[in-house]
Scaffold this active site. Structure first.
Site, PDB file in Angstrom:
ATOM      1  N   GLU A  29       0.836  -1.195   0.000  1.00 51.45           N
ATOM      2  CA  GLU A  29       0.000   0.000   0.000  1.00 51.45           C
ATOM      3  C   GLU A  29       0.875   1.250   0.000  1.00 51.45           C
ATOM      4  O   GLU A  29       1.798   1.346   0.811  1.00 51.45           O
ATOM      5  CB  GLU A  29      -0.901  -0.018   1.246  1.00 51.45           C
ATOM      6  N   SER A  61      -5.337  -4.454   0.718  1.00 49.09           N
ATOM      7  CA  SER A  61      -5.744  -5.858   0.615  1.00 49.09           C
ATOM      8  C   SER A  61      -4.577  -6.720   1.071  1.00 49.09           C
ATOM      9  O   SER A  61      -3.869  -7.309   0.261  1.00 49.09           O
ATOM     10  CB  SER A  61      -6.089  -6.199  -0.845  1.00 49.09           C
ATOM     11  N   GLU A  62      -4.366  -6.795   2.367  1.00 52.36           N
ATOM     12  CA  GLU A  62      -3.180  -7.494   2.875  1.00 52.36           C
ATOM     13  C   GLU A  62      -3.100  -8.944   2.414  1.00 52.36           C
ATOM     14  O   GLU A  62      -2.028  -9.453   2.097  1.00 52.36           O
ATOM     15  CB  GLU A  62      -3.136  -7.431   4.411  1.00 52.36           C
ATOM     16  N   HIS A 131      -1.484  -0.446  16.574  1.00 54.53           N
ATOM     17  CA  HIS A 131      -0.432  -0.085  15.619  1.00 54.53           C
ATOM     18  C   HIS A 131       0.968  -0.179  16.221  1.00 54.53           C
ATOM     19  O   HIS A 131       1.899   0.415  15.696  1.00 54.53           O
ATOM     20  CB  HIS A 131      -0.632   1.349  15.132  1.00 54.53           C
TER      21      HIS A 131
END
Ligand SMILES: Cc1ncc(C[n+]2csc(CCOP(=O)(O)OP(=O)(O)O)c2C)c(N)n1
Lengths: 328, 322
Positions: A29, A61-62, A131
């Site tokens: 990404e 879209s991992e 995160h």
């Protein structure tokens, strides 16, 4: 020689590998030029050189990113997939654990999967619970994956080159707080072999085994304790899995004491595995129990004082070492 | 659509019967208790995989699922190696370390067989991406079930493939069931192929029991992919005539529907087409006899073959470097 930051070091390693081998390409990404060259700028400038096919900016879209890397890898290419932040590997664990890690084995050696999954994380930047995690133990627990993390810019360059060369999947963890660290540039072609730890500082009283950002804390503590007459040997694993058992055991056999240290939470962490292994293999030379330090067993908190309290502190490291050598 | 020529029909028939006879043999061995492994029957779906494999070139890549016997044997894995793997023998495609759900044979183009529903779809994109990057002219075909169309990886992969115009063919074998759950109980879209439109992709639904529909549809998708025109989602309507895996309960499958679908059985239909094309009964029977003999020998070979060395558990975890 010129100094480089870890960001530049990673960029140079990738650039060099892409120049040498057409099969090396990046996907992830925001990695492309149009998107600004990556959230942390690691792939900046590469689209201009190699085009949008070799620096593929992907949708969010991992699973599709890592799946594509797996497919390309078994077709003979050397993809470098970026998962923007380490917590998001939770979205694509199937591709990593069930496919990348196992295809070589399940195919009886026919489809090796040479890919690098670059990801970044780190406690201390105020990103909060979703995160900031260090999840290296998840991957270390799966046979077939190399797990790598550099603690300085020169190693970053060398480890990235070696990871791209590797004929197996590599999880490459970059600590956000390390991106700005500088080292002397080791220059083109520099490689740090996977599976080889560094003795970051020699010492004789205790082995402090760590990796990634906490190596900085370890070195600082070792420096301070040196002045008090406690000689700490700091081992920077560099490759967390499979780790350099030989260097670790040799160090502990020499010092007779060991402390493992990592940012990931303590329970079931990689430090537990290393400690157990030391206990089994160095028992006769141990002068006391192997100790462990890790992050607090909670999500990483947001408020800065809470976040700082969550991370293993230098005081804790000093305290554990002193307790271990009987100077507390 | 253009008529399928006689040679191609014969090719499809041969592949179809190879799939069917392998399936019959497997069930026979399981029933006799000669082998005891997981096996996912393909009865009713033989033609879909055979026609799809006949539309590919030998160099093309395939990704399939645990129910991949059809793709694997029809693409041409040497059957001794195939049986060897299914029986967990050292002579298998993967030295007995993959098994029925994880068959890999790159020489034949069978790159991944996955047991995780839907996960082969993004991997197929990667194989296709490699072909797009290095211009090797290969097409990748990935086969999956209707159930897989509801997993995230399907959607992510559709979008990415269309975005990059990857040379990939998505073949959904809509056999009306995902384990025990009927299509209507897991999906409210009229069919899977309509979803392609949501990604800007071409999607078609065809009768997978009719050679004159399934072959041309896959062939067109393969040709488009090879020409750089991007992916196609081909949905082949078919029917899983057995339970989910061999020996599993299938009381949830309504009898009337099963009987109705048996009337659509692709095998008698294909035979009829063959006869219409002036193939003789004798010719068609002889092909089956030859296949049976070949399978018989392969099974015996696999039964007699040695087990893998126990040492194999330590090998192929990482590259061996000395
Ligand atoms: C991710 C995942 N969830 C659940 C399962 C268990 N499972 C195995 S097969 C299957 C049904 C899949 O149906 P479909 O995709 O239609 O394929 P078919 O078996 O009909 O060929 C399920 C749910 C699995 N293997 N993987």
């Amino acid at each position: 020689m010129a100094e480089i930051t870890m960001t530049e070091a990673l960029n140079k390693a990738i650039d060099e590998a892409m120049a040498e081998d057409e099969g090396v390409f990046c996907l992830g990404e925001d990695v492309g030029a149009k998107q600004g060259g990556g959230v942390f700028k690691v792939t900046a400038g590469l689209t201009e050189k190699y085009g949008e096919h070799r620096i593929r900016a992907t949708p969010i879209s991992e699973t599709a990113i890592v799946g594509a890397a797996v497919g390309a890898a078994i077709a003979g290419q050397r993809p470098i997939a970026e998962i923007m932040l380490m917590n998001f590997v939770a979205v694509c664990m199937d591709q990593i654990v069930n496919h990348a890690a196992k295809l070589r084995f399940m195919s009886g050696g026919q489809t090796p999967c040479p890919l690098v999954i670059r990801t970044t994380t780190g406690v201390g930047v105020g990103f909060g619970g979703q995160h900031s995690d260090m999840l290296e133990a998840w991957f270390a627990h799966v046979a077939g994956l190399h797990v790598v993390t550099p603690s300085n810019a020169a190693d970053a360059r060398g480890l990235m080159r070696a990871s791209i060369d590797a004929n197996d999947p590599v999880i490459f963890i970059e600590n956000i707080l390390c991106y700005g660290l500088t080292s002397e540039d080791p220059g083109p072609g520099y490689r740090v072999p996977l599976g080889k730890a560094a003795v970051a500082k020699e010492g004789s009283d205790i082995s402090l085994i760590t990796y990634g950002r906490t190596v900085l804390d370890a070195l600082e503590v070792a420096g301070e304790l040196g002045k008090e007459g406690v000689s700490v040997e700091v081992i920077d694993l560099r490759t967390i899995a499979p780790y350099d058992e030989e260097t670790v055991l040799a160090s502990v056999n020499k010092t007779g004491r060991a402390l493992t240290l990592h940012e990931a939470v303590r329970p079931f962490g990689t430090g537990a595995e290393i400690a157990a292994n030391i206990q089994e293999k160095c028992w006769d030379n141990l002068k006391g129990p192997v100790r462990r330090i890790g992050g607090t067993f909670s999500a990483v908190p947001f408020a800065s004082h809470l976040e700082q309290a969550w991370i293993p502190t230098k005081e804790e490291i000093v305290g554990q070492i002193k307790a271990s050598v009987g100077k507390d | 659509m253009a008529e399928i020529d006689r040679d191609k029909l014969l090719d499809i028939y041969t592949r179809t019967m190879k799939v069917n006879r392998t399936d019959e043999k497997f069930r026979e061995l399981l029933m006799q208790g000669k082998v005891a492994v997981m096996y996912y029957c393909v009865r009713g779906q033989e033609l879909v995989s055979a026609a799809a494999m006949a539309a590919l070139e030998p160099k093309d890549y395939v990704v399939c699922t645990y129910r991949g016997q059809g793709e694997q044997t029809a693409k041409g894995i040497p059957i001794e190696k195939w049986w060897g793997e299914c029986l967990g023998k050292a002579t298998g495609t993967c030295k007995g370390k993959g098994g029925t759900m994880h068959i890999t044979d790159p020489e034949t183009g069978i790159m991944v067989t996955t047991g995780v529903v839907g996960s082969g779809i993004p991997i197929a994109n990667g194989l296709a991406m490699a072909s797009q990057n290095n211009g090797d002219g290969r097409v990748t075909l990935v086969s999956f079930g209707d159930g897989a169309a509801n997993i995230g990886s399907f959607h992510e992969a559709m979008n990415m493939a269309q975005l990059y115009k990857l040379p990939v063919v998505f073949l959904c074998q809509n056999n009306r069931y995902g384990e025990h759950t009927a299509y209507a109980d897991h999906t409210d879209s009229p069919n899977v192929a309509v979803r392609a439109a949501g990604y800007g992709m071409k999607g078609v639904t065809v009768d997978g029991n009719d050679v004159n529909q399934i072959y041309p549809a896959v062939k067109e998708a393969v040709d488009r992919a090879r020409a750089g025109e991007g992916p196609t989602l081909v949905e082949a309507m078919c029917y899983r005539m057995m339970g989910h895996f061999f020996g599993s309960d299938f009381s949830y499958m309504p009898k009337e529907h099963l009987e109705e679908m048996q009337r659509e059985d692709p095998l008698p239909k294909l035979r009829k087409v063959m006869l219409e094309h002036q193939f003789t009964e004798e010719e068609l029977d002889r092909i089956v006899e030859e296949i049976d003999a070949e399978i018989e020998a392969a099974v015996q070979h696999a039964l007699d073959a040695p087990l893998p060395d126990t040492d194999e558990i330590y090998k192929d975890v990482f590259e061996e470097v000395n």
